[in-house]
Design a protein around this motif. Structure first.
Motif, PDB file in Angstrom:
ATOM      1  N   ALA A 134       0.881  -1.091   0.001  1.00 53.70           N
ATOM      2  CA  ALA A 134       0.024  -0.099   0.094  1.00 53.70           C
ATOM      3  C   ALA A 134       0.859   1.249  -0.015  1.00 53.70           C
ATOM      4  O   ALA A 134       1.848   1.212   0.690  1.00 53.70           O
ATOM      5  N   PRO A 135       0.706   2.041  -0.914  1.00 58.56           N
ATOM      6  CA  PRO A 135       1.627   3.251  -1.137  1.00 58.56           C
ATOM      7  C   PRO A 135       1.629   4.164   0.384  1.00 58.56           C
ATOM      8  O   PRO A 135       2.765   4.610   0.642  1.00 58.56           O
ATOM      9  N   GLU A 136       0.488   4.133   1.035  1.00 58.79           N
ATOM     10  CA  GLU A 136       0.439   5.010   2.187  1.00 58.79           C
ATOM     11  C   GLU A 136       1.541   4.220   3.377  1.00 58.79           C
ATOM     12  O   GLU A 136       2.123   5.161   4.059  1.00 58.79           O
ATOM     13  N   LEU A 137       1.561   2.871   3.447  1.00 57.28           N
ATOM     14  CA  LEU A 137       2.324   2.371   4.348  1.00 57.28           C
ATOM     15  C   LEU A 137       3.813   2.372   3.940  1.00 57.28           C
ATOM     16  O   LEU A 137       4.703   2.533   4.680  1.00 57.28           O
ATOM     17  N   ALA A 138       3.860   2.120   2.405  1.00 61.68           N
ATOM     18  CA  ALA A 138       5.524   2.364   1.905  1.00 61.68           C
ATOM     19  C   ALA A 138       5.958   3.782   2.319  1.00 61.68           C
ATOM     20  O   ALA A 138       7.060   3.731   2.684  1.00 61.68           O
ATOM     21  N   GLY A 139       5.078   4.691   2.033  1.00 60.90           N
ATOM     22  CA  GLY A 139       5.535   6.085   2.527  1.00 60.90           C
ATOM     23  C   GLY A 139       6.093   6.373   3.954  1.00 60.90           C
ATOM     24  O   GLY A 139       6.946   6.832   4.216  1.00 60.90           O
ATOM     25  N   LEU A 140       5.230   5.717   4.959  1.00 61.02           N
ATOM     26  CA  LEU A 140       5.463   5.979   6.324  1.00 61.02           C
ATOM     27  C   LEU A 140       6.684   5.131   6.764  1.00 61.02           C
ATOM     28  O   LEU A 140       7.479   5.419   7.388  1.00 61.02           O
ATOM     29  N   ALA A 141       6.705   3.866   6.146  1.00 57.69           N
ATOM     30  CA  ALA A 141       7.906   3.080   6.400  1.00 57.69           C
ATOM     31  C   ALA A 141       9.136   3.741   5.911  1.00 57.69           C
ATOM     32  O   ALA A 141      10.124   3.752   6.661  1.00 57.69           O
ATOM     33  N   ARG A 142       9.192   4.226   4.774  1.00 53.95           N
ATOM     34  CA  ARG A 142      10.442   4.736   4.155  1.00 53.95           C
ATOM     35  C   ARG A 142      10.722   5.799   5.098  1.00 53.95           C
ATOM     36  O   ARG A 142      11.869   6.168   5.359  1.00 53.95           O
ATOM     37  N   ALA A 143       9.796   6.815   5.693  1.00 57.11           N
ATOM     38  CA  ALA A 143       9.911   8.006   6.535  1.00 57.11           C
ATOM     39  C   ALA A 143      10.922   7.589   7.525  1.00 57.11           C
ATOM     40  O   ALA A 143      11.707   8.345   7.972  1.00 57.11           O
ATOM     41  N   GLY A 144      10.357   6.437   8.145  1.00 57.20           N
ATOM     42  CA  GLY A 144      10.922   5.888   9.318  1.00 57.20           C
ATOM     43  C   GLY A 144      12.297   5.364   9.279  1.00 57.20           C
ATOM     44  O   GLY A 144      13.206   5.880   9.901  1.00 57.20           O
ATOM     45  N   PHE A 145      12.503   4.876   8.044  1.00 55.42           N
ATOM     46  CA  PHE A 145      13.949   4.528   7.827  1.00 55.42           C
ATOM     47  C   PHE A 145      14.707   5.688   7.794  1.00 55.42           C
ATOM     48  O   PHE A 145      16.021   5.635   8.110  1.00 55.42           O
ATOM     49  N   ASP A 146      14.333   6.533   6.923  1.00 58.49           N
ATOM     50  CA  ASP A 146      15.053   7.873   6.634  1.00 58.49           C
ATOM     51  C   ASP A 146      15.345   8.626   7.981  1.00 58.49           C
ATOM     52  O   ASP A 146      16.500   8.805   7.964  1.00 58.49           O
ATOM     53  N   ALA A 147      14.574   8.671   8.914  1.00 56.70           N
ATOM     54  CA  ALA A 147      14.617   9.210  10.077  1.00 56.70           C
ATOM     55  C   ALA A 147      15.763   8.571  11.017  1.00 56.70           C
ATOM     56  O   ALA A 147      16.539   9.194  11.862  1.00 56.70           O
ATOM     57  N   ASP A 148      16.083   7.317  10.832  1.00 59.31           N
ATOM     58  CA  ASP A 148      17.048   6.426  11.402  1.00 59.31           C
ATOM     59  C   ASP A 148      18.475   6.226  10.696  1.00 59.31           C
ATOM     60  O   ASP A 148      19.159   5.383  11.022  1.00 59.31           O
ATOM     61  N   GLY A 149      18.317   7.138   9.719  1.00 54.30           N
ATOM     62  CA  GLY A 149      19.701   6.999   9.036  1.00 54.30           C
ATOM     63  C   GLY A 149      19.893   5.706   8.141  1.00 54.30           C
ATOM     64  O   GLY A 149      21.050   5.296   7.788  1.00 54.30           O
TER      65      GLY A 149
END
Length: 443
Positions: A134-149
Motif C-alpha cells: 500500500a503506497p501509504e504504508l510504503a511512505g510511512l515506512a520509508r520515512a521511518g527508515f530515513d529518520a534513523d539513517g
C-alpha cells in the motif's frame, strides 16, 4: 556412554552419518552422551579434527547439542521441531516469565484500526494485479527508515520478521552455504538456517551486539551472510552501539560480498538509537516487525534494502502468497498515524522493570544482561537446576538451551509480566537458585 552402539567411519561425513543412523533407529535415544572428541578419534584411528568436524555437522543439523564441559548429547527433540518445543508448560499458579510476548497492557486496541481499514478497503478493494505494498504504508515506512539513517532503498511488506529473513536468505544463498548467527540468539533464526539447508556459524554476543572478533572469525570461515539484531536482542537484550557499529562497518567493508540482514524488531519498544550497518555490502536488508509494539497477530513487517535483493524477494513473493493483506497494511497505517502507541512510554515501562531486575541481581552477586527490550539474560552453571528451583519457588523462566549453539548456559527472564514491586522477591529466588546450580549448599 553409548551402550552397545558403536560409531564408525573414517571421514567426518561418515562419522556424522553413523550418529544420525543411531538416532533415527532409536539406538541413541535423546540425551545420549557422545564420547569426547579425542576419545572417539582414538577409537576410530582418525585425527581429532575429523571428529570435531563431524560433531559440528551434527550440531548444525540439529541432531546434537554441546554444553561446554558437559559434552555433546543427542538433542531431546527432532531437528525439525522448533526450539519453542523445548519450553516447558508453566503450571497454574506459577508466574510465567518464560513466555517472550509483550505486555498486552501496552498493546493498542485493534478495534478502531481494523474498522478504519475495512472502510478504506470498501472504498478501494484490493484485486489481483494490485501492487504488493500500500503506497501509504510504503511512505510511512520509508520515512521511518530515513529518520534513523537507513540507506535509501525500495520497501517490501512481509508476514513478520522471520518470513522476511527466510525470503532474503533464499534469494541469495544455496544449500550448504554458511550463515553467521548470534549465539546466544533468537531461536527462530537458529532453527530457520539449518531448515533451509544452510550452516550456522555461531557469533558471540555482548551487551553492544555481535562481537567484532567473532564476526571476523565467522567471515574468515566462509560465512556468506550475517544476521544482526539491531536492538532488543533476544535473549540478551543487546543493542548495537555506535562504537560497535563503526567496528562492524569497517570489517564488513572488507567483505563486500557478504549478505547483511539486520533485524530491528525492537523498533517501537526501545529508546536506544538505531545504528544501521546497511549499505556497506552489496546486498543488505533491514526488517522491522510490528509484533512487539503493536501485536504479534498482525503478522506484518516492513523491510528495505538494496534493489537487487528487494526485486528477488518481491518476485518470489508473487509466486507464493502474492502479497500481505492490504487490510492488515491499512490497519498498520492507521496505528502509525493515529498515535495509538507512544514508543517512548512503552520503552520507559519495559526499561523500568528490566533495569530494576538487572540492578537487583547485581546487588545479590548475580551477573545479568538486559540493555534493551523485553528480556534479561542470566548466565548460570546448570540451566536445569536453576529452572527447576525457580519453578518450585513460583517463577517460570526459559532455559537457555532454546537460544544457544556453543555459548555457555543461561536462563532468560521476560519482564513483560513482571512489576517493579515484584523484582526484589524474584531477584532473591534467582540468586538462591543460581547458588544451588553452582553447587553451593541450599540451607
Amino acid at each position: 556412554m553409548l551402550g552397545d552402539y558403536r560409531i564408525t567411519g573414517r571421514r567426518a561425513a561418515d562419522i556424522a552419518a553413523g550418529v544420525e543412523a543411531g538416532v533415527a533407529s532409536g539406538a541413541l535415544p535423546p540425551g545420549s552422551l557422545l564420547p569426547p572428541m579425542r576419545e572417539l578419534a582414538g577409537e576410530l584411528g582418525v585425527n581429532p579434527n575429523t571428529v570435531a568436524a563431524a560433531y559440528r555437522t551434527l550440531r548444525e543439523r540439529g541432531v546434537i547439542e554441546t554444553d561446554g564441559r558437559r559434552g555433546s548429547r543427542v538433542r531431546s527433540r527432532p531437528s525439525s521441531t522448533p526450539r519453542d518445543a523445548l519450553r516447558m508448560t508453566v503450571p497454574e499458579g506459577v508466574r510465567d516469565l518464560a513466555e517472550g510476548s509483550p505486555d498486552v497492557a501496552l498493546l493498542p486496541s485493534l478495534d478502531g484500526p481494523l474498522a478504519a481499514a475495512a472502510r478504506r478497503y470498501a472504498q478501494r478493494p484490493t484485486l489481483y494485479g494490485a501492487g504488493p505494498v500500500a503506497p501509504e504504508l510504503a511512505g510511512l515506512a520509508r520515512a521511518g527508515f530515513d529518520a534513523d539513517g537507513v540507506p535509501s532503498g525500495p520497501v517490501a511488506v512481509v508476514s513478520g520478521a522471520l518470513d522476511g529473513i527466510e525470503r532474503v536468505l533464499t534469494a541469495h544463498l544455496r544449500a550448504g552455504d554458511a550463515v553467521a548467527v548470534e549465539d546466544p540468539g533468537w531461536g527462530g533464526a537458529l532453527d530457520l538456517v539449518p531448515a533451509l539447508g544452510l550452516r550456522v556459524l555461531p557469533v558471540a554476543v555482548d551487551d553492544e551486539g555481535p562481537r567484532t572478533d567473532a564476526v571476523a572469525r565467522a567471515l574468515e570461515a566462509g560465512a556468506r551472510a550475517l544476521v544482526v539484531t539491531s536492538r532488543a536482542q533476544n535473549p540478551t537484550g543487546a543493542a548495537v552501539s555506535a562504537p560497535r557499529a563503526a567496528e562492524l562497518w569497517e570489517l564488513l567493508a572488507r567483505h563486500p560480498g557478504v549478505l547483511l540482514i539486520e533485524d530491528d524488531h525492537g523498533n517501537g519498544i526501545v529508546d536506544l538509537p538505531l545504528h544501521p550497518l546497511g549499505g556497506v555490502t552489496r546486498h543488505w536488508v533491514l526488517v522491522r516487525s510490528t509484533a512487539k509494539a503493536y501485536g504479534p497477530d498482525l503478522r506484518l513487517a516492513v523491510l528495505t534494502g538494496d534493489a537487487v535483493t528487494l526485486d528477488r524477494l518481491r518476485g518470489r513473493q508473487r509466486l507464493g502468497p502474492g502479497w500481505v493483506s492490504r487490510l492488515l497494511q491499512y490497519a498498520v497505517v492507521e496505528l502509525w498515524t493515529s498515535g495509538a502507541v507512544d514508543p517512548a512510554a512503552v520503552a520507559r515501562s519495559y526499561a523500568a522493570r528490566r533495569d530494576a531486575l538487572v540492578e537487583a541481581l547485581g546487588e545479590r552477586g548475580v551477573r545479568a544482561h538486559g540493555r534493551s527490550g523485553l528480556h534479561v539474560w542470566v548466565p548460570v552453571v546448570d540451566e536445569t537446576v536453576v529452572v527447576t528451583r525457580l519453578l518450585s519457588a513460583g517463577w517460570g523462566v526459559c532455559a537457555g538451551a532454546v537460544f544457544r549453539v556453543e555459548s555457555g548456559p543461561g536462563v532468560r527472564l521476560t519482564v513483560s509480566q513482571l512489576t517493579v514491586e515484584e523484582v526484589p522477591v524474584l531477584a532473591d529466588a534467582v540468586a538462591a537458585a543460581a547458588r544451588v546450580g553452582a553447587g553451593a549448599r541450599s540451607d
